[in-house]
Design an enzyme around this catalytic site. Structure first.
Site: not given
Ligand code: KIV
Length: 286
Positions: A49-50, A88, A118, A120, A187
């Site tokens: 999602d960057s 993501d 993925k 978070e 991260e």
């Protein structure tokens, strides 16, 4: 011979840690980047999602939607990469309930062609992680600096410098392995903590700003190749500097249009030519 030899799976990646083999990962958001990543032999492609920051130009990742992520995941899987493709889960797509998370993870597989997702977060997300894994969708965990929590964290700050937070990250990683995640992204955490986590779990750790002891590394494609001339975090190593190359190419293009040099005979179709023009990027295009 393709450098990956065979399609990468979550099972392969776990075996790499056991064999002491490092894992390479990079983000890709579209067909050409996925293709070049796979051709280079990258083990795991992350449709991160960057892209909210890198492609859409937002200050953070929070506005990225499920539909946008599926659109990009589909472009990546269109390249049929031998790399494992992980999508993501964007902010808000798994925070409401485990059921909402499963529904969205299923969309990534069915509509996007993703092979894993993925998400978070640690202990607050355990039930969600478990529910997605129970739906037969492999999960990549993400601990340390979790950019979707920037408002709660007070910004993009290194995590786990203090003992309580470091202990929490280690405990979460151990529990996430028990829940069945196939690997964990670490991260922006101190090198020593990443080393401890990597030794404390038997699944791979994939670092970004987490030092050299992780089992693998991930970087954002556009940072790695120097696609922009914008600020780069300390943990980025630029393996190419494409921005000035692209800038120069575009300036030459403008110059040639103005001078009438482009298009020339080579780039034009005389009336006598046989056949039709093929659009670029078509599969099998010659
Ligand atoms: O969104 C992303 O690209 C990521 C990586 C940087 C790990 O989460």
């Amino acid at each position: 011979m393709h450098p990956l030899e065979t399609k990468q799976t979550v099972v392969n990646l776990k075996k790499k840690k056991k064999a002491g083999e490092k894992i390479s990962s990079v983000t890709a958001y579209d067909y050409p980047t996925a293709k070049v990543a796979s051709d280079a032999g990258i083990d795991m492609i992350l449709v991160g999602d960057s892209l909210g920051m890198v492609l859409q130009g937002y200050a953070n990742t929070l506005k990225v939607t499920m539909n946008e992520m599926i659109y990009h995941t589909r472009m990546v899987t269109s390249a049929d990469p031998l790399s494992l493709v992980v999508a993501d889960m964007p902010f808000g797509s798994f925070h409401i309930s485990p059921q909402q998370a499963v529904e969205n993870a299923v969309r990534f597989v069915k509509e996007g062609g993703a092979e894993a997702v993925k998400l978070e977060g640690g202990r607050k997300r355990f039930k969600t992680i478990e529910a997605i894994i129970n739906a037969e969708i492999p999960v990549l965990g993400h601990l340390g600096l979790t950019p979707q929590s920037i408002h709660a964290l007070g910004g993009f700050k290194t995590q786990g410098k203090r003992k309580e937070k470091a202990d929490e990250i280690l405990a979460d990683a151990i529990e996430m392995e028990k829940l069945g995640v196939f690997a964990i992204v670490l991260e922006s955490i101190p090198v020593e903590l990443a080393k401890q986590v990597t030794a404390g779990v038997s699944i791979p750790t994939i670092g970004i700003g987490a030092g050299k002891y992780c089992d693998g590394q991930v970087l954002v494609f556009h940072d790695l190749v120097g696609f922009t001339n914008l600020y780069q975090p300390k943990f980025v190593r630029q393996y190419a500097n494409l921005y000035p190359v692209i800038l120069e190419a575009l300036k030459n293009y403008i110059k040639d249009i103005h001078s009438g040099d482009f298009p020339g005979e080579k780039e034009s179709y005389p009336i006598s030519s046989k056949g039709t023009a093929s659009p670029p990027y078509r599969r099998g295009y010659r």
